[in-house]
Design an enzyme around this catalytic site. Structure first.
Site, PDB file in Angstrom:
ATOM      1  N   HIS A   2       0.870  -1.181   0.000  1.00  0.00           N
ATOM      2  CA  HIS A   2       0.000   0.000   0.000  1.00  0.00           C
ATOM      3  C   HIS A   2       0.909   1.234   0.000  1.00  0.00           C
ATOM      4  O   HIS A   2       1.585   1.508   0.989  1.00  0.00           O
ATOM      5  CB  HIS A   2      -0.911  -0.017   1.213  1.00  0.00           C
ATOM      6  CG  HIS A   2      -1.801  -1.217   1.270  1.00  0.00           C
ATOM      7  ND1 HIS A   2      -2.110  -1.878   2.436  1.00  0.00           N
ATOM      8  CD2 HIS A   2      -2.438  -1.894   0.276  1.00  0.00           C
ATOM      9  CE1 HIS A   2      -2.910  -2.899   2.162  1.00  0.00           C
ATOM     10  NE2 HIS A   2      -3.123  -2.926   0.852  1.00  0.00           N
ATOM     11  N   GLU A  22       1.646   3.926   2.769  1.00  0.00           N
ATOM     12  CA  GLU A  22       2.222   3.467   4.035  1.00  0.00           C
ATOM     13  C   GLU A  22       3.750   3.567   3.964  1.00  0.00           C
ATOM     14  O   GLU A  22       4.474   2.567   3.973  1.00  0.00           O
ATOM     15  CB  GLU A  22       1.727   2.045   4.326  1.00  0.00           C
ATOM     16  CG  GLU A  22       0.212   2.011   4.491  1.00  0.00           C
ATOM     17  CD  GLU A  22      -0.394   0.623   4.452  1.00  0.00           C
ATOM     18  OE1 GLU A  22       0.370  -0.369   4.532  1.00  0.00           O
ATOM     19  OE2 GLU A  22      -1.630   0.513   4.340  1.00  0.00           O
ATOM     20  N   HIS A  37       3.713  -2.960   6.763  1.00  0.00           N
ATOM     21  CA  HIS A  37       2.603  -2.045   6.458  1.00  0.00           C
ATOM     22  C   HIS A  37       2.518  -0.915   7.491  1.00  0.00           C
ATOM     23  O   HIS A  37       3.282  -0.861   8.448  1.00  0.00           O
ATOM     24  CB  HIS A  37       1.281  -2.812   6.482  1.00  0.00           C
ATOM     25  CG  HIS A  37       1.086  -3.735   5.322  1.00  0.00           C
ATOM     26  ND1 HIS A  37       0.287  -3.428   4.255  1.00  0.00           N
ATOM     27  CD2 HIS A  37       1.595  -4.961   5.071  1.00  0.00           C
ATOM     28  CE1 HIS A  37       0.295  -4.432   3.392  1.00  0.00           C
ATOM     29  NE2 HIS A  37       1.088  -5.378   3.858  1.00  0.00           N
ATOM     30  N   GLU A  54       2.606  -4.174  11.295  1.00  0.00           N
ATOM     31  CA  GLU A  54       1.934  -2.874  11.167  1.00  0.00           C
ATOM     32  C   GLU A  54       2.560  -1.831  12.084  1.00  0.00           C
ATOM     33  O   GLU A  54       2.882  -2.115  13.239  1.00  0.00           O
ATOM     34  CB  GLU A  54       0.445  -3.009  11.519  1.00  0.00           C
ATOM     35  CG  GLU A  54      -0.332  -3.981  10.650  1.00  0.00           C
ATOM     36  CD  GLU A  54      -0.774  -3.372   9.323  1.00  0.00           C
ATOM     37  OE1 GLU A  54      -0.525  -2.161   9.100  1.00  0.00           O
ATOM     38  OE2 GLU A  54      -1.376  -4.110   8.515  1.00  0.00           O
TER      39      GLU A  54
END
Length: 377
Positions: free
Chosen positions: A166, A169, A259, A335
């Site tokens: 993504h 990010e 991410h 994350e």
């Protein structure tokens, strides 16, 4: 007064910029997609006064809860990114700032430019222990690049690190830069021990087209790459097709897919508990990695994260789930926050590019803790 996003990863639409106290803006959607949240623009103003910048469509963005307790970042030199006063009323995100120079940049998070990406690749390949491999091209004709760190050998474990599926990010590529800095340090004992036991296959940017276009979540044609891992195609998702093909060709003993999360102000990992082949060995590897990372850095925690998938119910179009099922081994989605780490807050910088790099370095210690057990039955 001028506002522009006509540069690498730029994203903003100007509705009205005549009054410094009431600048009206909107974030542009990803191409061929309804996703939007990433912004990156420059304000040039001769007015020595407070500027109020209202992003009017924040309330209908991809992750509106992400604006709660969020502060935008700003920079005068595009190197040092600091947090600025930001408020969200449920519809509009308002950035308030008194510029100390004529030109100032604002962004959703510290940007990671395509030029810096190219520098990262080519500076890394200068190391005797690192090879730059071109896998193919994206839909916009950019290179899909992989770094191979270590001397390939059948006796060594194969550790894959991929980042920035993504594109908005950006903390994910900062993470990779930090990890590479340590992995290529000949004087670092962790790095030397790891490279005696493993070869690293690193894709610093899985989505270069979306990155340059200023997208939040998709590639050039609006495809979310982290939903393509079961059936990618060169027509819609060449980025995944090419990397997945190389994984199947070379093999894989561990994956970290890096991410950023819009909502949660924490660093955490998401495992593969829901894949059909999940077993005690995979669970033990996951637990050992988390325990090691907890011991290394207070930036990491295990209290907050995503809900676990029910057994057999994992979405196998997601990278880490597909990898776990395909290779029957440790595969984590890692994350980081767009906001701050609520457990270790920094009022001036929040979660930042520098802290992302340091977490990348720390993760090597956690990989070392599990490397001997990877690939074993």
């Amino acid at each position: 007064m001028k506002i522009t996003a006509n540069f690498d990863s730029g994203n903003i639409e100007v509705i009205n910029a005549t009054d410094p106290n009431n600048i009206q803006l909107a974030i542009r959607k990803d191409n061929m997609s309804d996703f939007y949240q990433w912004f990156h623009f420059r304000l040039n103003s001769p007015h020595a006064q407070v500027h109020k910048l209202h992003i009017t469509n924040a309330g209908t963005s991809a992750y509106p809860d992400g604006w709660k307790d969020y502060q935008a970042v700003a920079s005068y030199d595009r190197q040092n990114w600091f947090r600025v006063e930001t408020e969200y009323d449920g519809n509009t995100l308002t950035i308030t700032h008194y510029p100390e120079a004529e030109s100032v940049y604002f962004a959703y998070f510290a940007p990671y430019s395509y030029e810096r990406h190219m520098d990262l690749l080519h500076q890394a390949q200068n190391d005797y222990n690192c090879q730059l491999v071109e896998l193919g091209e994206t839909l916009d004709g950019r290179d899909m690049s992989m770094l191979v760190v270590g001397e390939p050998d059948d006796s060594k474990k194969k550790v894959w690190i991929i980042a920035r599926q993504h594109p908005g990010e950006t903390m994910a590529e900062w993470f990779v830069e930090g990890l590479l800095d340590r992995l290529l340090d000949e004087d670092d004992g962790v790095a030397r021990s790891l490279l005696a036991k493993a070869v690293f296959y690193i894709v610093p940017n899985m989505n270069p087209d979306g990155s340059v276009r200023g997208h939040l979540r998709t590639n050039a044609v609006g495809v979310n790459l982290n939903r393509e891992w079961q059936n990618p195609s060169m027509e819609q998702s060449p980025e995944v097709f090419l990397v997945r093909q190389k994984m199947l060709e070379l093999g894989l003993d561990m994956l970290l897919d890096v991410h950023g999360d819009e909502n949660l102000p924490y660093n955490f990992v998401a495992g593969a508990e829901g894949v059909p082949s999940y077993n005690a060995k995979m669970a033990q590897l996951e637990a050992s990695f988390k325990q090691a990372l907890l011991a290394v850095t207070p930036e990491f925690q295990t209290t907050y994260g995503y809900d676990r998938d029910e057994p057999g119910k994992a979405n196998l179009t997601v990278c880490s789930n597909w990898v776990a099922e395909q290779f029957k081994t440790l595969a984590y989605t890692l994350e980081m926050p767009f906001k701050d780490n609520a457990n270790l807050p920094d009022e001036a910088y929040g979660w930042s590019d520098v802290r992302s790099m340091k977490l990348g370095q720390d993760c090597l210690t956690a990989i070392l803790a599990v490397v001997d057990d990877l690939g074993t039955k």
